[in-house]
Design an enzyme around this catalytic site. Sequence first.
Site, PDB file in Angstrom:
ATOM      1  NE  ARG A  79      15.885  34.377   7.064  1.00 14.48           N
ATOM      2  CZ  ARG A  79      15.330  35.243   7.922  1.00 14.48           C
ATOM      3  NH1 ARG A  79      15.128  34.925   9.184  1.00 14.48           N
ATOM      4  NH2 ARG A  79      14.956  36.433   7.509  1.00 14.48           N
ATOM      5  CG  HIS A 125      17.410  40.783   9.307  1.00 16.47           C
ATOM      6  ND1 HIS A 125      17.034  39.460   9.392  1.00 16.47           N
ATOM      7  CD2 HIS A 125      17.047  41.328  10.495  1.00 16.47           C
ATOM      8  CE1 HIS A 125      16.491  39.205  10.569  1.00 16.47           C
ATOM      9  NE2 HIS A 125      16.483  40.334  11.269  1.00 16.47           N
ATOM     10  CD  GLU A 170      10.674  39.785  11.818  1.00 16.43           C
ATOM     11  OE1 GLU A 170      10.839  40.842  12.441  1.00 16.43           O
ATOM     12  OE2 GLU A 170      10.781  38.671  12.344  1.00 16.43           O
ATOM     13  CG  ASN A 296      10.721  35.556  10.658  1.00 21.03           C
ATOM     14  OD1 ASN A 296      11.044  34.552  10.023  1.00 21.03           O
ATOM     15  ND2 ASN A 296      11.377  36.696  10.572  1.00 21.03           N
ATOM     16  CE1 TYR A 298      11.388  34.647  17.664  1.00 17.85           C
ATOM     17  CE2 TYR A 298      10.467  35.774  15.763  1.00 17.85           C
ATOM     18  CZ  TYR A 298      11.548  35.211  16.419  1.00 17.85           C
ATOM     19  OH  TYR A 298      12.786  35.209  15.827  1.00 17.85           O
ATOM     20  CD  GLU A 357      13.756  35.956  12.454  1.00 12.74           C
ATOM     21  OE1 GLU A 357      13.221  36.390  13.499  1.00 12.74           O
ATOM     22  OE2 GLU A 357      14.326  36.677  11.624  1.00 12.74           O
TER      23      GLU A 357
END
Length: 455
Positions: A79, A125, A170, A296, A298, A357
Site C-alpha cells: 500500500r 495521505h 485518516e 488503521n 493502533y 495499517e
Amino acid sequence: MYNEHITFPKDFVWGTAAASYQIEGAADTDGKGKSIWDEFSHIPGNIEDGSTGDTACDHYHRYEEDIRLMSMMGMKHYRLSLSWPRILPGGTKSAGLNIQGLDFYDRLIDALLEYDITPWVTLFHWDLPAALQREGGFASRETIDAFCDYTDIATRRLGDRVKNWMTFNEPWVFSFCGHFSGVHAPGEKDIRKTLAVAHNILVAHGKSMPIIRENIPGAKAGIVNNLAWVESASHKQEDADAARRWDLAFNRWFLDPLFGREYPDEMVKWYGEAMPEIKAGDFDLIAAPADFMGINYYTRRLVVYDPNDNHIKAKQVYRTHILRAEFEEWEIYPEGLYHTLIRMKEEYGNIPIYITENGTTCPHEMISDDGCVHDPLRVEYLRRHFAAVWQAIQEGADARGFFTWSFCDNFEWAFGFSKRFGLVYIDYEHNLRRIIKDSGHFAADVCNQNGFAIT
Ligand code: IFM
C-alpha cells in the site's frame, strides 16, 4: 504444551504500507511542487528532532531496491500513496501537470508488478499541494474539485495496472491534528476549519468514487479511517459520557455519514455554531457505495471527563501496569481491533475490511553486534494483532487483508525520524542502508504461511 496453527482464509491479503511524504524524499526533484508538509517541516520547532522529509528514505531513487526487499520477504501486496504535488505541482489541472511525477509512479507500479506485488494506492495521505493551502486548503470547497481532477488524472494513468484504490487516509488525523491541535501541517487551530475540512474531505471522497469506477472498470475503491476502541476509564457517569463523546467525535463522526446516517445528533448539537456548511446532496455523495473500508488500528483509548479540554471535555488516561509501546504511551490492546471488527460487522453492515495499517514503535531500536535488528516487542505486537483479526474472522467479521505499518522506518510526521515503525530498519547514519528486522522476518513468515503457529 499444545501446538496449533492459525490459518487465514485463502486469498487473505498480506502486505506492508508506507506513504509518499514519509519515504520518498526527492522533495524538489523532477518538477515536484511543494506540499504543506514540505513547508511545515521546515518551520523550526514543528518537528521534534528538527528533521524534514526532504530526503526521508530516498525511496524516490531507491524504489527498486525496496521492492526487491519486499519481494525477498515474500510480500505480495504493497500500500503506497501518491504525492499530489508531484503530479500537480500547483494543485490544480489548470496550473499544469508534471509528467515526470506521473512517470515516477509508472516506474514504481511497473516494478511492483514485475516482482508480482499488487499495488494498493492511496490518493491522499496528507501531502496537500501548498498552493491549494494558500487558497484555503480543504476548508475550501474548491479543493474538492481539485481533488476530483487529480483523481481523474491519476486513475487514468495508472488504472490499467492499479485496481485497488483508497481516496483518503485518516480524515480524522488530517482534519483534527492539522487544523485543531495544529501539531500537523498546516498547523492551524480552529474548530470551524477543522470541521469544514473533515466534511469537505468526506464529500471529496464521495465525489471521487464514481470517477475511479468510471476510469477503471472492475476497480475496488474505499476510504481509510483510523478507528480507536474507546472505553470509559471508570464507572462514573461523567467518564462514561466523555468516552461516548470520544467515540462519536473520533469514530462515528466519519463512519456514520459514510454509511448513510449523517452526523451523530449529539455531536451536531455539541459543535453548534462551529458546524460546517452542509450543502443539499452532500450526505448522498458521502455515502457513495464503497467496495471496502480500510481500518488503521493502533490502540485503545481509555477516557475520563476533563473540564479543561476545549474540544469534547474528555481526555485519555494511561495505566502503568499494562503492556505498552513506547510511542505516545500507546497501549498494546489487540482486543480493541477484534472489537472494532465485530462492531463493523454488527453496526455497519459487515463491509469488507482491510486492516490498512497496524504496527508499533519500539524503544531503543538499534543494530546489534550480530548486525541484526532485534525487535521482540514488535513481533509480539503483530502476533497478537494478527490473532485478533483471525478471531474476528472466526466470528463472522469480513476482514480480508492486513497491511503492516510500515514497510520501513520513515519520517513519522511531528516526531521526525525519532520514532521507527518499520519492518525494515533504515540506518540514517550510514547511507540509509536497509536491514530487515526480526519483525520483518516474522511478518514475512506469516505472509508466506498465511498464518502462524501458536504454542
Ligand atoms: O505514520 C503514521 C501514518 O502516516 C498514518 N497512521 C499512523 C502512522 C503511525 O503514526
